[in-house]
Scaffold this motif. Sequence first.
Motif, PDB file in Angstrom:
ATOM      1  N   ASN A  33       3.375   3.423  -0.079  1.00  0.00           N
ATOM      2  CA  ASN A  33       2.459   3.994   0.800  1.00  0.00           C
ATOM      3  C   ASN A  33       3.224   4.080   2.100  1.00  0.00           C
ATOM      4  OD1 ASN A  33       0.622   6.248  -0.414  1.00  0.00           O
ATOM      5  ND2 ASN A  33      -0.117   4.405  -1.281  1.00  0.00           N
ATOM      6  N   GLU A  34       3.020   2.748   2.702  1.00  0.00           N
ATOM      7  CA  GLU A  34       3.407   2.647   4.157  1.00  0.00           C
ATOM      8  C   GLU A  34       4.775   1.326   4.258  1.00  0.00           C
ATOM      9  OE1 GLU A  34       1.838   3.171   6.532  1.00  0.00           O
ATOM     10  OE2 GLU A  34      -0.568   4.616   4.722  1.00  0.00           O
ATOM     11  N   VAL A  35       5.203   1.215   3.024  1.00  0.00           N
ATOM     12  CA  VAL A  35       6.289  -0.078   3.739  1.00  0.00           C
ATOM     13  C   VAL A  35       7.589   0.566   2.813  1.00  0.00           C
ATOM     14  CG1 VAL A  35       7.259  -2.547   3.226  1.00  0.00           C
ATOM     15  CG2 VAL A  35       4.955  -1.542   3.500  1.00  0.00           C
ATOM     16  N   GLU A  36       7.289   1.299   1.883  1.00  0.00           N
ATOM     17  CA  GLU A  36       8.834   0.805   0.972  1.00  0.00           C
ATOM     18  C   GLU A  36       8.913   2.579   1.336  1.00  0.00           C
ATOM     19  OE1 GLU A  36       9.486   2.229  -3.697  1.00  0.00           O
ATOM     20  OE2 GLU A  36       8.871   0.172  -3.486  1.00  0.00           O
ATOM     21  N   PRO A  37       8.590   3.610   1.848  1.00  0.00           N
ATOM     22  CA  PRO A  37       9.087   4.675   2.617  1.00  0.00           C
ATOM     23  C   PRO A  37      10.328   3.880   3.480  1.00  0.00           C
ATOM     24  CG  PRO A  37       7.408   4.946   1.708  1.00  0.00           C
ATOM     25  CD  PRO A  37       6.365   3.799   1.478  1.00  0.00           C
ATOM     26  N   LYS A  74      -9.521  -0.293   2.590  1.00  0.00           N
ATOM     27  CA  LYS A  74     -10.604   0.767   3.048  1.00  0.00           C
ATOM     28  C   LYS A  74     -10.115   0.520   4.924  1.00  0.00           C
ATOM     29  CE  LYS A  74     -15.615   0.913   2.208  1.00  0.00           C
ATOM     30  NZ  LYS A  74     -15.998   0.229   2.116  1.00  0.00           N
ATOM     31  N   ASN A  75     -10.625  -0.149   5.422  1.00  0.00           N
ATOM     32  CA  ASN A  75     -10.707  -0.145   6.929  1.00  0.00           C
ATOM     33  C   ASN A  75      -9.541   0.557   7.639  1.00  0.00           C
ATOM     34  OD1 ASN A  75     -13.245  -1.044   6.302  1.00  0.00           O
ATOM     35  ND2 ASN A  75     -12.987  -3.577   6.058  1.00  0.00           N
ATOM     36  N   GLU A  76      -8.433   0.119   7.373  1.00  0.00           N
ATOM     37  CA  GLU A  76      -7.262   0.141   8.382  1.00  0.00           C
ATOM     38  C   GLU A  76      -5.889   0.565   7.787  1.00  0.00           C
ATOM     39  OE1 GLU A  76      -6.783  -1.123  11.679  1.00  0.00           O
ATOM     40  OE2 GLU A  76      -8.978  -2.867  11.006  1.00  0.00           O
ATOM     41  N   PHE A  77      -6.341   1.151   6.754  1.00  0.00           N
ATOM     42  CA  PHE A  77      -5.343   2.360   5.924  1.00  0.00           C
ATOM     43  C   PHE A  77      -6.182   3.608   5.489  1.00  0.00           C
ATOM     44  CE2 PHE A  77      -3.205  -1.314   6.693  1.00  0.00           C
ATOM     45  CZ  PHE A  77      -2.347  -1.324   7.477  1.00  0.00           C
ATOM     46  N   LEU A 105      -3.815  -2.823  -5.703  1.00  0.00           N
ATOM     47  CA  LEU A 105      -3.880  -2.965  -4.063  1.00  0.00           C
ATOM     48  C   LEU A 105      -1.951  -3.313  -3.179  1.00  0.00           C
ATOM     49  CD1 LEU A 105      -6.790  -4.562  -4.521  1.00  0.00           C
ATOM     50  CD2 LEU A 105      -6.823  -1.752  -3.657  1.00  0.00           C
ATOM     51  N   PHE A 106      -2.311  -4.202  -3.413  1.00  0.00           N
ATOM     52  CA  PHE A 106      -0.558  -4.547  -3.260  1.00  0.00           C
ATOM     53  C   PHE A 106       0.532  -3.596  -3.467  1.00  0.00           C
ATOM     54  CE2 PHE A 106       3.758  -5.410  -3.465  1.00  0.00           C
ATOM     55  CZ  PHE A 106       4.390  -6.301  -2.235  1.00  0.00           C
ATOM     56  N   PHE A 107       0.523  -2.789  -4.280  1.00  0.00           N
ATOM     57  CA  PHE A 107       1.604  -1.377  -4.448  1.00  0.00           C
ATOM     58  C   PHE A 107       1.174  -0.455  -3.669  1.00  0.00           C
ATOM     59  CE2 PHE A 107       3.166  -4.701  -7.690  1.00  0.00           C
ATOM     60  CZ  PHE A 107       4.510  -4.353  -7.521  1.00  0.00           C
ATOM     61  N   PHE A 134       6.526  -6.346   6.230  1.00  0.00           N
ATOM     62  CA  PHE A 134       4.918  -6.225   6.017  1.00  0.00           C
ATOM     63  C   PHE A 134       5.165  -6.149   6.971  1.00  0.00           C
ATOM     64  CE2 PHE A 134       4.309  -5.984   1.524  1.00  0.00           C
ATOM     65  CZ  PHE A 134       3.105  -4.565   1.186  1.00  0.00           C
ATOM     66  N   LYS A 135       4.559  -7.754   8.130  1.00  0.00           N
ATOM     67  CA  LYS A 135       4.891  -7.776   9.651  1.00  0.00           C
ATOM     68  C   LYS A 135       5.438  -6.389  10.174  1.00  0.00           C
ATOM     69  CE  LYS A 135       2.534  -9.954  12.636  1.00  0.00           C
ATOM     70  NZ  LYS A 135       1.179 -10.215  12.917  1.00  0.00           N
TER      71      LYS A 135
END
Length: 318
Positions: A199-203, A173-176, A192-194, A151-152
Amino acid sequence: MKKYEPLFIIQNSIKEYFNSKSFLEVITPPVVTNPGMETHIHPFQLHSIHAKQNRDLYLHTSPEFHMKSLLSEGYENIFTLSYAFRDEPDSTTHRKQFLMLEWYRSNERYEQIMQDCEELFSYCLNSLKSKQVPTNFEKVKFTRMTVAQAFKRYVGVNILDYLNKDDLYELIKNEFKTIHLAAREQLTWDDLFFLLMLNEVEPKFVEYDFLLLYEFPAPLKALSTIKESDPRVCERFEIYSRGVELCNCFNELTDESEQRARFTEQAKEKQNFYGYELPEASVLYSALKKGLPPSAGIALGVERLLMSLAKISNPFWD
């Protein structure tokens, strides 16, 4: 090469590998009273033509509970290779019935299973190559990374700072803003984690031949232990091959009361989201009551492993 031959080759290779490690091959019943408790995994329920009604019996989604029953009886290093069944839409990487390899080591931690995976994948790759099956790799190369590191690296967030549901909701909500969010009360922390993960990490995982992702946030503990030195994470890992998840491993929880509490929460979620409930996981509870030794275990999709190793687009038995 004959149809399904690569599948049979990897099946035999798996058995050869575990036999060489002095594992005992076991079988478990596919028809069970409780098929598994995961909130978002759905079983097939059996219908009786004689009674003209559904029965309180299911096809298992995993042999896990009966494997743990064997561990409680004193079996140590065991494996099973058989079909599992899940009521999910077909895709390029999943069918309603698929081959699942599951193995357990008693009195070992999940780091030993990590080593098993690296050795097993290499053994299977070499077996396929020896049979002239076209492969995707010359050798197996593993990369290890914690979930927090992933994630980092890919979204610049320390996910372990967001273990409160409201905090994670506000972050997304605010950053993604490209991620669509349902109402706060309709989502769990896991949801929320998934959303963020898928959407942002696994790809980004497509760049890795084999990525071993470990130390998941504690809310995703499922049947795993919490890390003593850092209770924010649980002792669990998954392996991805070019973005496709292959397996899921737990350092196994052995406390019956804690397991009952976790399953009670999952049962509530399943009822709230999908409107049905499952019978009590009596086989697992009996094993835990009898005494499950410290152990680690893993479930691996065999067809997915074959697709990752070989140039085969559809190894499933359709």
